[in-house]
Each structure stands twice: as C-alpha cells, then as structure tokens.
Design an enzyme around this catalytic site. Structure first.
Site, PDB file in Angstrom:
ATOM      1  N   GLU A 102      44.734  36.544  14.398  1.00  0.00           N
ATOM      2  CA  GLU A 102      44.780  35.095  14.235  1.00  0.00           C
ATOM      3  C   GLU A 102      43.369  34.523  14.300  1.00  0.00           C
ATOM      4  O   GLU A 102      42.552  34.974  15.116  1.00  0.00           O
ATOM      5  CB  GLU A 102      45.631  34.451  15.330  1.00  0.00           C
ATOM      6  CG  GLU A 102      47.083  34.889  15.351  1.00  0.00           C
ATOM      7  CD  GLU A 102      47.833  34.247  16.501  1.00  0.00           C
ATOM      8  OE1 GLU A 102      48.363  33.142  16.298  1.00  0.00           O
ATOM      9  OE2 GLU A 102      47.883  34.839  17.594  1.00  0.00           O
ATOM     10  N   HIS A 128      56.583  41.431  18.911  1.00  0.00           N
ATOM     11  CA  HIS A 128      56.290  41.571  17.484  1.00  0.00           C
ATOM     12  C   HIS A 128      55.798  42.966  17.109  1.00  0.00           C
ATOM     13  O   HIS A 128      56.333  43.609  16.201  1.00  0.00           O
ATOM     14  CB  HIS A 128      55.238  40.548  17.049  1.00  0.00           C
ATOM     15  CG  HIS A 128      55.656  39.129  17.228  1.00  0.00           C
ATOM     16  ND1 HIS A 128      56.966  38.708  17.067  1.00  0.00           N
ATOM     17  CD2 HIS A 128      54.945  38.012  17.539  1.00  0.00           C
ATOM     18  CE1 HIS A 128      57.020  37.398  17.267  1.00  0.00           C
ATOM     19  NE2 HIS A 128      55.826  36.970  17.560  1.00  0.00           N
TER      20      HIS A 128
END
EC number: 1.1.1.49
Length: 493
Positions: A219, A243
């Site tokens: 990110e 995830h």
C-alpha cells in the site's frame, strides 16, 4: 455502455441491515457495491437497505450524508440520476446505540413490514459484534437471518474464539459470513479457474517444478486517520493472519471434488493446518518486522508512522511484515512461500508470483538457467491480469534468448466492466453462497499459526526495523530472499 452481467438478479426480497452505516467502510465500499448491484439490476426490486448508526440524523439528513460521502466512491464515471434516485429509495435510516439492547425495538419496527430475509452486516469494531448479535436475538430478529462479520475478528486466538463462541450461540455456522474481500477479487477467482479448469498448469503446480512463490500486498497509504485502531493491530493481524494466508491457501490447496462451499473450504483448511510451525529462532531468521519513517510517496512528503494522529510517540507497532512460510505436505514440501505486506511502500500492488524452476541443463546459454525465466504472475491490483513469462529467440543470427510475456488483461479481453470484490461478496451473502467466506476452523488455524510470532514480538526486545516511506521496506526483507538465492520481483532489474 455497460455490458449486462452473466448472472440473473436475486428475485427474492431482502433487508440488508448495515450497522456502522455512517462509517468509512460503509461509505467507501459497502454502499458503493450495493449501488453497483442495483445499477446492474442484480438486486430484487423489493430489496431494501436499512442503515444503522448512532449518529443523530433523520431520513433526509442521512440521504444527504450518503450523497456527500458515497458518490465520490461510486464505480464508473457517469452516474445516471434516475438510477441514483432509485437506489436512494431503497434506503431507510435507523439511529440507535448498538450497545443498548432496548434501542433495537426501533430496528424491529423498521423491519416489521414484509417477509424479506434479513442480512445483518456488522461494519463496526469487533467489540460490538457480540453485543449487536445478542441484542438482535433479544429483539427476535435472528431466525432465518444471516450475519456478516468484518475483520479483524478479535486480537488473537483467544479473543477470536470468544467472539466466535458468543456469535455461534446465536447464529448457526451456515448463517455466519466472515468476509475477506480479497477472496472476492476477479483475479483470485481466475486463479481457481486457471488451476482447476486447465490441464496445462496442474502437472506443474508442485514442488518438482515450482522453485518459490511470492505474495505481495503493498500500500502507498498510511493509517489514513485510523491511528488509534491500527496502533493496536499492526500489519501481522491486519493483513497476514487473514488476507495473505487465505491467498496462500488458495494457491496451495488440492483440487476440491466440487466448488461447493465446504468442499473448497475443506481444502483450504488442510493447507492452513499444514503450515510449518515457527519457533523463536526461526522467527528471527524468517520474519522481518518494519515500521515506516518519514519519506516521500510520488514526490509528496509524508510523516513517520509515530507522527501519525492516534499513534503512540514510541510505538513499536509494525507497518511492514515479510516472512518465509513452508507448507509441510507432499505437494509443497521444501518450496518457500515469501509473504510481504506494508504501508507507505513504493507502490500500490497486490500480486502472486509463481517462480518455476529453470531447466536442468541448457544448450542455449546461461539465460535459460536464470531463476525467474519462467514464471506466472497473477496481479490482483491495481489492474487485474495474468502474465506468463517465458524465453524466446531474438530475431537475427545466433541463438540469443530474451524474455517474453503472454498477457491476459481482463479488462481488454472481456468487454465488460469487472465486478468489484465487495459487490460479488454482497451478492453471495444475499443469495446464501458461502464458498468465498471464511469458516471458523480456517480462521482458528490461521490465528494458531501466527500466535508464536505475536508472542515472540511481545516478549523479545525486537523493535521494528525502520524503512523510509516510498521504498519497498527494510533492507532485511531483501536479505531474507537473498539467503534463498532469490529476490523480490521488482529487484531483478
């Protein structure tokens, strides 16, 4: 013009009750996904949305709130005013305090008309999951209903079990939808199709032909005003436990006998239970913990993590994790899985890289023996695609090899807009499809595996390694792969 979906709409009525209805997740993801489903005629005409929050708004005030906060996040470029007005007509707002069971009489009144199936989406902090479920039961609203639980589900194995035990006393397991939006991404679904729909890859999908696998979720963003939450969570809990381990399980799972929910989840569970446990010594060798310092993202200066609002001045919360994972079974024994996630990195990227072994002997020169010459790259974001890398002869005299790529860009090949992950998952909840949601035993297995790492970090004087914002993380993450004679894909050139 938008191409129609290849699935019919859900014709039965429903009441989608959204707790946390004024929150960031509702505004950025959930309501935009429901709008997209409405726009594409994927929702029953009498399906309605009941937003619930503590914010003191009347119905008109809430619709103005939605207008202001949801529209910037809607998919597509043009918004049809008639479609938008039709979507707003589905929405009812109920202001109540989710921690006060008596106030749920207001919700019961709002749901009194019709015989629609009820879906309760808990887009709140995990501390409210149990109080909300108990209040719903006291109000007589849980029979035949479904509940969607957002992550994080607890802080560790013990707190996760406590939430699951309490919710499980109210809802049966087949009524509970533990959402992981990465499982709804088009490229993840195509990974299943690639593996189990084609004979080309299955013989290669094993230790004999795969040298290593990388899973990256990077990110550019920081904590984005969520410092109070993130400083109590960190990257291992926020990203790895759910995830990344879910993506690993899908890559490594055996072919299920069908695509039924439990058949798929049984195979994922076997992978999670086969993860090699990590000891304290292995943690120091195989896990890198980092925290970003001040730097620049695309030329814009950003502060250090410890300077973010809501973050402790001397916080040791990790914003980056890289680790080597092994799956102890016949298919994958000895193949390293390298997982990496972090905030304030050099780019926004989510991808899976399958590195196949080089040929055992080359008469064509050293190029054919170079690691990474043959690989499969599954890009999850920002642009979903699948790329197969191979070697070919350069034009001209001699036998000079050069890397070439076979690309499948979904948005170019399929002439229709892709369904976003949340839209797909919400439609699955409405239809009662559980395959893309996490079962309790999967979640427990993942928490059990990360528990020794959390315990080691809590007991050891092992602060996160610094890295500058706008880079790919601490140097130790590169050294981790270098010890296995490989590197992260972006470092090759």
């Amino acid at each position: 013009m938008r191409t129609p979906r290849n699935s019919p709409p859900e014709h039965d009525g429903f009441a989608f009750v959204l707790f946390g209805g004024t929150g960031d997740l509702a505004m950025r993801k959930i309501l935009p996904a429901l709008y997209a489903a409405h726009r594409d005629d994927m929702l029953a005409p009498d399906g309605r949305i009941v937003s619930v929050a503590q914010t003191a708004l009347d119905h008109g005030g809430y619709l103005k709130w939605v207008e202001e906060h949801v529209k910037p996040h809607l998919p597509g470029t043009a918004i049809d005013p008639a479609v938008w007005e039709g979507f707003l007509e589905r929405i009812t707002y109920v202001a109540l305090d989710a921690s006060q069971p008596d106030s749920f009489s207001l919700l019961r009144e709002a749901l009194a008309t019709g015989r629609s199936r009820r879906i309760f989406y808990l887009a709140t902090g995990p501390a409210l999951f149990v109080p909300i479920c108990r209040a719903l039961a006291s109000a007589g609203l849980t029979v035949g209903s479904r509940v969607v639980l957002e992550k994080p589900l607890g802080y560790d194995l013990e707190s996760s079990n406590a939430i699951n035990d309490a919710v499980g006393q109210i809802f049966a397991e087949d009524q509970i939808y533990r959402i992981d939006h990465y499982l709804g991404k088009e490229a993840v679904q195509n990974l299943l199709a690639l593996r189990f729909g084609n004979s080309l890859f299955e013989p290669l999908w094993r230790r004999d032909w795969v040298e290593s696998i990388q899973i990256t979720v990077a990110e550019e963003l920081g904590v984005e005003g969520r410092g109070n939450f993130y400083d109590q969570t960190g990257a291992l809990r926020d990203m790895v436990q759910n995830h990344l381990l879910q993506l690993l399980a899908i890559i490594a799972m055996e072919p299920p006998h069908s695509m039924d929910a439990d058949a798929v989840r049984d195979e994922k569970l076997r992978v999670l239970r086969a993860l090699k446990p990590v000891t304290s010594e292995q943690i120091r060798q195989s896990v890198v913990r980092g925290q970003y310092h001040a730097g620049a993202i695309k030329g814009v200066s950003v502060p250090a993590y410890q300077a973010e609002a809501g973050v402790g001045e001397h916080s040791t919360t990790e914003t980056f994790v890289a680790l080597k994972v092994e799956v102890e079974n016949w298919r994958w024994s000895g193949v390293p899985f390298f997982l990496r996630t972090g905030k304030r990195l050099a780019g926004r990227l989510a991808e899976i890289v399958i590195n196949f072994r080089p040929v055992p002997h080359s008469a064509l020169g050293p190029m054919a023996l170079r690691p990474g010459s043959n690989r499969l790259t599954i890009r999850l974001q920002p642009n979903e695609s699948i790329r197969l890398s191979a070697l070919a002869k350069q034009p001209g005299t001699g036998m000079t090899l050069q890397g070439v790529h076979l690309d499948l860009a979904f948005d170019q090949f399929f002439q229709q807009e892709r369904m976003e992950a949340y839209e797909r998952l919400l439609l699955d909840v409405i239809a009662g499809r559980l395959a893309l949601f996490v079962r309790r035993d999967e979640q427990e297995a993942a928490w059990r595996w990360v528990a020794p790492i959390l315990a080691d970090w809590a007991s050891q004087d092992n602060p996160p390694k610094p890295y500058a914002a706008g880079t790919w993380g601490p140097a130790a993450a590169s050294a981790l792969l270098a010890r296995h004679s490989t590197c992260w894909q972006e470092e090759e050139n």
